[in-house]
Design a protein around this motif. Structure first.
Motif, mmCIF file in Angstrom:
data_model
loop_
_atom_site.group_PDB
_atom_site.id
_atom_site.type_symbol
_atom_site.label_atom_id
_atom_site.label_comp_id
_atom_site.label_asym_id
_atom_site.label_seq_id
_atom_site.Cartn_x
_atom_site.Cartn_y
_atom_site.Cartn_z
ATOM 1 N N THR A 269 3.940 8.143 9.190
ATOM 2 C CA THR A 269 3.246 7.792 8.160
ATOM 3 C C THR A 269 3.738 6.091 8.024
ATOM 4 O O THR A 269 4.527 5.568 8.753
ATOM 5 C CB THR A 269 3.739 8.474 6.869
ATOM 6 N N ARG A 270 2.684 5.540 7.132
ATOM 7 C CA ARG A 270 3.244 4.311 6.962
ATOM 8 C C ARG A 270 4.599 4.000 6.341
ATOM 9 O O ARG A 270 5.402 2.944 6.817
ATOM 10 C CB ARG A 270 2.112 3.362 5.908
ATOM 11 N N GLU A 272 7.172 5.669 7.050
ATOM 12 C CA GLU A 272 8.107 5.750 8.130
ATOM 13 C C GLU A 272 8.405 4.591 8.974
ATOM 14 O O GLU A 272 9.147 4.123 9.462
ATOM 15 C CB GLU A 272 8.020 7.073 8.841
ATOM 16 N N ILE A 273 7.021 4.217 9.347
ATOM 17 C CA ILE A 273 6.799 2.940 10.240
ATOM 18 C C ILE A 273 7.444 1.872 9.479
ATOM 19 O O ILE A 273 8.384 0.972 10.252
ATOM 20 C CB ILE A 273 5.344 2.494 10.515
ATOM 21 N N MET A 274 7.278 1.639 8.433
ATOM 22 C CA MET A 274 7.975 0.553 7.693
ATOM 23 C C MET A 274 9.540 0.567 7.649
ATOM 24 O O MET A 274 10.263 -0.459 8.059
ATOM 25 C CB MET A 274 7.508 0.177 6.286
ATOM 26 N N GLU A 275 9.871 1.613 7.289
ATOM 27 C CA GLU A 275 11.481 1.803 7.488
ATOM 28 C C GLU A 275 11.982 1.677 8.703
ATOM 29 O O GLU A 275 13.052 1.193 8.959
ATOM 30 C CB GLU A 275 11.894 3.235 6.974
ATOM 31 N N ARG A 276 11.426 2.341 9.814
ATOM 32 C CA ARG A 276 11.613 2.045 11.143
ATOM 33 C C ARG A 276 11.832 0.375 11.542
ATOM 34 O O ARG A 276 12.764 0.001 12.326
ATOM 35 C CB ARG A 276 10.858 2.892 12.254
ATOM 36 N N CYS A 277 10.747 -0.279 11.168
ATOM 37 C CA CYS A 277 10.610 -1.690 11.481
ATOM 38 C C CYS A 277 11.543 -2.488 10.761
ATOM 39 O O CYS A 277 12.105 -3.408 11.472
ATOM 40 C CB CYS A 277 9.112 -2.220 10.921
ATOM 41 N N LYS A 308 5.538 -10.725 8.867
ATOM 42 C CA LYS A 308 4.012 -10.520 9.225
ATOM 43 C C LYS A 308 3.507 -9.408 9.773
ATOM 44 O O LYS A 308 2.613 -9.209 9.293
ATOM 45 C CB LYS A 308 3.879 -12.035 10.117
ATOM 46 N N PRO A 309 4.136 -8.749 10.771
ATOM 47 C CA PRO A 309 3.453 -7.974 11.377
ATOM 48 C C PRO A 309 3.308 -6.538 10.391
ATOM 49 O O PRO A 309 2.396 -5.614 10.655
ATOM 50 C CB PRO A 309 4.592 -7.269 12.528
ATOM 51 N N LEU A 310 4.060 -6.531 9.363
ATOM 52 C CA LEU A 310 4.083 -5.312 8.320
ATOM 53 C C LEU A 310 3.000 -5.637 7.528
ATOM 54 O O LEU A 310 2.152 -4.645 6.811
ATOM 55 C CB LEU A 310 5.339 -5.306 7.583
ATOM 56 N N GLY A 311 2.469 -6.836 7.342
ATOM 57 C CA GLY A 311 1.402 -6.931 6.091
ATOM 58 C C GLY A 311 0.081 -6.473 6.230
ATOM 59 O O GLY A 311 -0.587 -6.210 5.108
ATOM 60 N N TYR A 312 -0.493 -6.107 7.442
ATOM 61 C CA TYR A 312 -1.742 -5.376 7.572
ATOM 62 C C TYR A 312 -1.616 -4.139 7.816
ATOM 63 O O TYR A 312 -2.837 -3.490 8.000
ATOM 64 C CB TYR A 312 -2.534 -6.220 8.542
ATOM 65 N N LEU A 313 -0.369 -3.410 7.642
ATOM 66 C CA LEU A 313 -0.505 -1.951 8.080
ATOM 67 C C LEU A 313 -1.177 -1.449 7.051
ATOM 68 O O LEU A 313 -1.573 0.023 7.243
ATOM 69 C CB LEU A 313 1.091 -1.652 8.048
ATOM 70 N N SER A 314 -1.321 -1.685 6.016
ATOM 71 C CA SER A 314 -1.868 -1.104 4.679
ATOM 72 C C SER A 314 -3.562 -1.627 4.430
ATOM 73 O O SER A 314 -4.045 -1.333 3.556
ATOM 74 C CB SER A 314 -1.337 -0.682 3.633
ATOM 75 N N VAL A 359 -0.852 6.040 -0.267
ATOM 76 C CA VAL A 359 -0.655 5.405 0.825
ATOM 77 C C VAL A 359 0.403 5.518 1.842
ATOM 78 O O VAL A 359 0.165 5.335 2.949
ATOM 79 C CB VAL A 359 -1.358 3.790 0.255
ATOM 80 N N LEU A 360 1.382 5.148 1.326
ATOM 81 C CA LEU A 360 3.011 5.443 1.950
ATOM 82 C C LEU A 360 3.050 6.459 2.984
ATOM 83 O O LEU A 360 3.476 6.568 4.065
ATOM 84 C CB LEU A 360 3.946 4.800 1.222
ATOM 85 N N ASP A 361 2.747 7.553 2.109
ATOM 86 C CA ASP A 361 2.810 8.764 2.781
ATOM 87 C C ASP A 361 1.387 9.683 3.354
ATOM 88 O O ASP A 361 1.491 10.773 3.412
ATOM 89 C CB ASP A 361 3.512 9.811 1.900
#
Length: 379
Positions: A269-270, A272-277, A308-314, A359-361
């Motif tokens: 999920t978004r 999980e990706i953000m937390e891993r990042c 910056k890489p996280l900004g457009y994930l959503s 959105v996050l999940d």
């Protein structure tokens, strides 16, 4: 070990100030199989920065398949840089013959190289002779300035083929070195997909990968299977390279592995990706500080680079703009961070709190109907 043999079917284009190690890690959480590229590195920069190469070339095996792109125009220095890159275990070494930047053009490389096919033949031949384990490839345009006929394009392709190149990535736009900015050269010259498909049909012995304007897995499907409307040249291409769509809307490509390669998607999920990042980016900042030469070590690193890489994930989702604005505010308030503190993690947590849980999940969901990976499963 992952089979990278058909990684060219889907790749993310090399983009300056975009495809750094942070963006590549994020996209790898969406797709294990896509081929990723570094930013373009100028050959002489690498040769003059040999005490600091980790800042350019360092990566983990798990980041693969990963190609490095080189820029330059001197056969000797490019061959030396290619030999150096091979020691860092990239899956491919790519020569940039397509960049329209005036700074690059003024130094007689990038797209300007297409005006001198014999020099490119000499360059690629020298690179291939220097590297023994890593494929050398070329990325180009369909033409430059008034040298944009199909015959001139095939002259260029035959030149690199004669050097031993069997993989060419073709941006389906010509390039205007005079009169258009770098960004305008990405949008104003019309896309000519028919030219690239014709090239693929007339050079079946080459892997022709199409680049330019692709923004969905459905479009990827059409180009690879040849089901789109490309005039009389209806056959497919060997692969598709996606550019800025992968940066501005990476979530769109979360089904790449199942749709293109017939394997399972990572499924994160978004959230999980953000937390891993956050965890991995913090490690990368700490590693970079430890590995750097004494003169380049710094306790404080740029917050903007890692957020910056996280900004457009959503992108496109509810709360996306507010999320990016919060990240921007954090950068403005504290441009430098210490990787041994929780500053980076706190900034991302504050921004994530502004995104709805839905959105996050959001579940990754089923592979879309455009999928064609079942035709090419090779796991």
């Amino acid at each position: 070990m992952m089979d990278h043999s058909n990684a060219h079917r889907f790749s993310v284009a090399p983009m300056m100030a975009v495809t750094d190690r942070y963006f590549r890690y994020l996209f790898r959480q969406l797709s294990r199989r896509s081929k990723l590229y570094t930013e373009m590195y100028v050959d002489k920069t690498l040769l003059h920065q040999q005490d600091n190469l980790h800042n350019f070339l360092s990566h983990r095996a798990a980041e693969g398949p990963l190609a490095v792109q080189l820029g330059g125009n001197d056969p000797d220095t490019l061959a030396e840089a290619a030999e150096m890159c091979e020691q860092w275990a990239f899956s491919e070494i790519n020569l940039n013959c397509g960049c329209p930047s005036s700074k690059v053009s003024d130094r007689c490389f990038g797209a300007r190289l297409m005006l001198d096919p014999e020099r490119v033949r000499e360059i690629t031949y020298g690179m291939i002779r220097k590297v023994t384990r890593t494929p050398v490839t070329v990325k180009c345009r369909i033409g430059v300035d008034d040298k944009d006929s199909y015959d001139e394009l095939t002259t260029f392709v035959r030149a690199v083929k004669a050097a031993g190149i069997d993989h060419v990535v073709v941006h389906a736009r010509k390039c205007l070195l005079k009169g258009l900015s770098t960004s305008a050269n990405r949008t104003i010259p019309p896309l000519r997909y028919d030219v690239v498909h014709r090239l693929a049909q007339e050079f079946p012995e080459l892997e022709i990968v199409l680049n330019g304007g692709i923004d969905s897995l459905g479009a990827v499907n059409e180009h690879i299977t040849g089901t789109g409307e490309w005039g009389e040249y209806g056959g497919g291409v060997a692969g598709v390279m996606v550019g800025r769509a992968a940066y501005f809307d990476p979530w769109t490509f979360r089904h790449t592995d199942s749709a293109v390669f017939g394997s399972s998607d990572p499924g994160f999920t978004r959230r999980e990706i953000m937390e891993r990042c956050v965890d991995r980016f913090t490690e990368m900042m700490q590693e970079g500080r430890r590995e750097g030469p004494e003169c380049n070590r710094t306790r404080h690193l740029c917050l903007g680079t890692v957020t910056k890489p996280l900004g457009y994930l959503s992108s496109g989702a509810r709360g996306s703009r507010t999320f990016r604005q919060e990240l921007s505010r954090a950068v403005q308030a504290q441009s430098k961070i210490d990787p041994d503190t929780d500053d980076f993690r706190d900034a991302v947590d504050r921004a994530m709190a502004l995104l709805p849980e839905g959105v996050l999940d959001e579940p990754v969901g089923d592979t879309p109907e455009c999928a064609f990976g079942s035709q090419v499963r090779d796991d």
